[in-house]
Design an enzyme around this catalytic site. Sequence first.
Site, PDB file in Angstrom:
ATOM      1  N   ASP A 142       0.839  -1.193   0.000  1.00  0.00           N
ATOM      2  CA  ASP A 142       0.000   0.000   0.000  1.00  0.00           C
ATOM      3  C   ASP A 142       0.877   1.248   0.000  1.00  0.00           C
ATOM      4  OD1 ASP A 142       0.893   0.404   2.616  1.00  0.00           O
ATOM      5  OD2 ASP A 142      -0.944  -0.347   3.529  1.00  0.00           O
ATOM      6  N   ARG A 143       0.248   2.398  -0.007  1.00  0.00           N
ATOM      7  CA  ARG A 143       0.957   3.673  -0.130  1.00  0.00           C
ATOM      8  C   ARG A 143       2.016   3.854   0.954  1.00  0.00           C
ATOM      9  NH1 ARG A 143      -2.614   8.787   0.193  1.00  0.00           N
ATOM     10  NH2 ARG A 143      -3.274   7.644   2.037  1.00  0.00           N
TER      11      ARG A 143
END
Length: 149
Positions: A142-143
């Site tokens: 994820d980010r």
Amino acid sequence: MNDSSVTRIEREATIPEAAAGRRLDAVLAELFPEFSRSRLQRWLRDGDLTVDGGSPRGRVAVKGGERIRLAATASEEGVVAAEPIPVSIVHEAAAVLVINKPAGLVVHPGAGNADGTLQNALLHHDARLGGLPRGGIVHRLDRDTTGLM
């Protein structure tokens, strides 16, 4: 919206017998990797994607052998532009590119992140990636996660 920004999408597929018991939305994402799971779920809800002529929920389990028909209209909103964003390439070969994704970098454009993503950076690095579904990126980061992809 003008005609040049709209694309008619028509596809048909059969769910493999080996997929029996799995969630429909997960199987659809594998059958149509060029589209995001959320887009497929939206088309399923809207009736643009049918399973044996019906519109079940994405979370239902498949039996295998179901006929899938996709007849939808997509706007060019999914077109991702190349951007000169620095990316740390660890290894590059003819069919593989390994990068070290920093924390804070979103992988694919999406709601709230239309640009400035890893996909934008990779399209700048090699425009041929634009011909692959979702830029050919395979990941589970994820980010906020740093790691090799």
